[in-house]
Design a protein around this motif. Structure first.
Motif, mmCIF file in Angstrom:
data_model
loop_
_atom_site.group_PDB
_atom_site.id
_atom_site.type_symbol
_atom_site.label_atom_id
_atom_site.label_comp_id
_atom_site.label_asym_id
_atom_site.label_seq_id
_atom_site.Cartn_x
_atom_site.Cartn_y
_atom_site.Cartn_z
ATOM 1 N N UNK A 287 -5.585 -0.785 9.043
ATOM 2 C CA UNK A 287 -6.094 -0.142 10.271
ATOM 3 C C UNK A 287 -6.868 1.128 9.969
ATOM 4 N N UNK A 288 -6.472 1.812 8.906
ATOM 5 C CA UNK A 288 -7.135 3.067 8.532
ATOM 6 C C UNK A 288 -8.375 2.840 7.668
ATOM 7 N N UNK A 289 -8.706 1.588 7.399
ATOM 8 C CA UNK A 289 -9.884 1.282 6.599
ATOM 9 C C UNK A 289 -9.677 1.434 5.105
ATOM 10 N N UNK A 290 -8.451 1.484 4.671
ATOM 11 C CA UNK A 290 -8.115 1.619 3.248
ATOM 12 C C UNK A 290 -7.759 0.232 2.719
ATOM 13 N N UNK A 291 -8.788 -0.600 2.610
ATOM 14 C CA UNK A 291 -8.595 -2.024 2.366
ATOM 15 C C UNK A 291 -7.966 -2.326 1.017
ATOM 16 N N UNK A 292 -8.381 -1.644 -0.022
ATOM 17 C CA UNK A 292 -7.795 -1.884 -1.341
ATOM 18 C C UNK A 292 -6.323 -1.513 -1.376
ATOM 19 N N UNK A 293 -5.980 -0.366 -0.810
ATOM 20 C CA UNK A 293 -4.589 0.057 -0.747
ATOM 21 C C UNK A 293 -3.774 -0.912 0.116
ATOM 22 N N UNK A 294 -4.374 -1.381 1.205
ATOM 23 C CA UNK A 294 -3.687 -2.322 2.096
ATOM 24 C C UNK A 294 -3.354 -3.612 1.355
ATOM 25 N N UNK A 295 -4.328 -4.119 0.631
ATOM 26 C CA UNK A 295 -4.116 -5.361 -0.115
ATOM 27 C C UNK A 295 -3.027 -5.184 -1.177
ATOM 28 N N UNK A 296 -3.037 -4.058 -1.868
ATOM 29 C CA UNK A 296 -2.014 -3.787 -2.889
ATOM 30 C C UNK A 296 -0.622 -3.712 -2.260
ATOM 31 N N UNK A 297 -0.516 -3.088 -1.099
ATOM 32 C CA UNK A 297 0.781 -2.984 -0.422
ATOM 33 C C UNK A 297 1.274 -4.365 0.013
ATOM 34 N N UNK A 298 0.377 -5.171 0.545
ATOM 35 C CA UNK A 298 0.762 -6.515 0.985
ATOM 36 C C UNK A 298 1.163 -7.397 -0.200
ATOM 37 N N UNK A 299 0.479 -7.224 -1.319
ATOM 38 C CA UNK A 299 0.854 -7.979 -2.512
ATOM 39 C C UNK A 299 2.216 -7.527 -3.036
ATOM 40 N N UNK A 300 2.531 -6.245 -2.872
ATOM 41 C CA UNK A 300 3.863 -5.764 -3.256
ATOM 42 C C UNK A 300 4.926 -6.372 -2.341
ATOM 43 N N UNK A 301 4.592 -6.543 -1.054
ATOM 44 C CA UNK A 301 5.530 -7.193 -0.123
ATOM 45 C C UNK A 301 5.825 -8.617 -0.584
ATOM 46 N N UNK A 302 4.778 -9.309 -1.028
ATOM 47 C CA UNK A 302 4.957 -10.691 -1.505
ATOM 48 C C UNK A 302 5.725 -10.714 -2.828
ATOM 49 N N UNK A 303 5.486 -9.736 -3.688
ATOM 50 C CA UNK A 303 6.241 -9.664 -4.944
ATOM 51 C C UNK A 303 7.723 -9.453 -4.649
ATOM 52 N N UNK A 304 8.017 -8.638 -3.650
ATOM 53 C CA UNK A 304 9.409 -8.370 -3.292
ATOM 54 C C UNK A 304 10.052 -9.569 -2.609
ATOM 55 N N UNK A 305 9.246 -10.260 -1.807
ATOM 56 C CA UNK A 305 9.772 -11.425 -1.075
ATOM 57 C C UNK A 305 8.705 -12.510 -1.050
ATOM 58 N N UNK A 306 8.672 -13.356 -2.068
ATOM 59 C CA UNK A 306 7.620 -14.374 -2.185
ATOM 60 C C UNK A 306 7.513 -15.324 -0.995
ATOM 61 N N UNK A 307 8.580 -15.479 -0.233
ATOM 62 C CA UNK A 307 8.564 -16.375 0.924
ATOM 63 C C UNK A 307 8.230 -15.628 2.229
ATOM 64 N N UNK A 308 7.427 -14.590 2.146
ATOM 65 C CA UNK A 308 7.094 -13.751 3.299
ATOM 66 C C UNK A 308 5.789 -14.259 3.917
ATOM 67 N N UNK A 309 5.860 -15.177 4.891
ATOM 68 C CA UNK A 309 4.644 -15.806 5.415
ATOM 69 C C UNK A 309 3.679 -14.819 6.093
ATOM 70 N N UNK A 310 4.193 -13.813 6.783
ATOM 71 C CA UNK A 310 3.305 -12.853 7.448
ATOM 72 C C UNK A 310 2.481 -12.086 6.417
ATOM 73 N N UNK A 311 3.103 -11.705 5.320
ATOM 74 C CA UNK A 311 2.379 -10.984 4.267
ATOM 75 C C UNK A 311 1.362 -11.895 3.595
ATOM 76 N N UNK A 312 1.733 -13.158 3.381
ATOM 77 C CA UNK A 312 0.800 -14.110 2.778
ATOM 78 C C UNK A 312 -0.424 -14.310 3.675
ATOM 79 N N UNK A 313 -0.183 -14.432 4.977
ATOM 80 C CA UNK A 313 -1.284 -14.594 5.930
ATOM 81 C C UNK A 313 -2.178 -13.363 5.931
ATOM 82 N N UNK A 314 -1.567 -12.186 5.924
ATOM 83 C CA UNK A 314 -2.344 -10.944 5.924
ATOM 84 C C UNK A 314 -3.202 -10.825 4.665
ATOM 85 N N UNK A 315 -2.660 -11.202 3.518
ATOM 86 C CA UNK A 315 -3.433 -11.153 2.273
ATOM 87 C C UNK A 315 -4.636 -12.092 2.370
#
Length: 170
Positions: free
Chosen positions: A109-137
Motif C-alpha cells: 500500500x505504501x508503494x514499497x513493492x520490493x520490501x512487500x514482496x520480501x515480507x510476503x515471501x517470508x510469510x510463505x517461508x514461515x508457513x508454506x501452506x499460506x494461500x493468501x500470501x501465495x496469492x499476494x506474491x
C-alpha cells in the motif's frame, strides 16, 4: 533465545496485544541494533497503531539497512545476530507468518513493492501452506511485470518522440 523472542512477538501480535509486541520488538532491536526484522515489525506495529510518521521512519531505516545486512547473511549466517533474527522470524513454523503477511500488505500500500514482496515471501517461508500470501506474491509479481512492460513502452515512446523531435523539419 532469539527464536523464543520472535515466537513471543508473533504470539502477542496474533492475539492483538500490540503494546506487548512493540515492547518485544524494541527489546530485540536494543540488543541487536542492526536487526532489520524487528525494525520492520516496529514499523508495522506503529502503522497499525496510527503512528504513520514513526512507521515510515522505521520502514525507511529497514530499507536502507537491508543491503548492508545481505552480504553477511549470504556469507556465514551464524556470524551475525541479525541474520539469526531473520532466520528465526521467517523459519518454517514461525508464529510471525501472519505478521509478515500484514507487513507485506502495508508495504505494498505504501508503494514499497520490493520490501512487500520480501515480507510476503517470508510469510510463505514461515508457513508454506499460506494461500493468501501465495496469492499476494503472484499478484505483486504480476503487478511488477505489468509495470515493467508499461515502463518499457513509455521509454520506447519517449525515445521515438525524441528522435522525431531531433529530425530536421522540411
Amino acid at each position: 533465545m532469539i527464536d523464543a523472542l520472535f515466537d513471543l512477538l508473533g504470539t502477542f501480535y496474533q492475539s492483538g496485544q500490540l503494546e506487548q509486541a512493540e515492547w518485544i520488538a524494541r527489546s530485540i532491536l536494543e540488543a541487536i541494533p542492526d536487526d532489520i526484522v524487528s525494525l520492520q515489525f516496529l514499523g508495522l506495529l506503529y502503522y497499525r497503531s496510527a503512528r504513520r510518521s514513526e512507521a515510515m521512519q522505521a520502514f525507511n531505516a529497514a530499507h536502507i539497512d537491508a543491503p548492508a545486512a545481505a552480504p553477511a547473511a549470504a556469507g556465514d549466517p551464524d556470524l551475525r545476530a541479525s541474520a539469526q533474527c531473520l532466520r528465526a522470524a521467517s523459519g518454517h513454523g514461525s508464529t510471525l507468518a501472519g505478521a509478515w503477511y500484514d507487513l507485506g500488505l502495508v508495504l505494498f500500500r505504501l508503494g514499497r513493492y520490493g520490501q512487500a514482496l520480501a515480507a510476503l515471501q517470508a510469510a510463505i517461508a514461515a508457513r508454506p501452506d499460506y494461500p493468501a500470501a501465495q496469492t499476494a506474491v503472484r499478484r505483486i509479481s504480476g503487478f511488477f511485470a505489468h509495470r515493467r512492460a508499461h515502463s518499457k513502452r513509455q521509454q520506447t515512446a519517449l525515445a521515438v518522440a525524441n528522435t522525431l523531435d531531433s529530425q530536421p523539419k522540411s
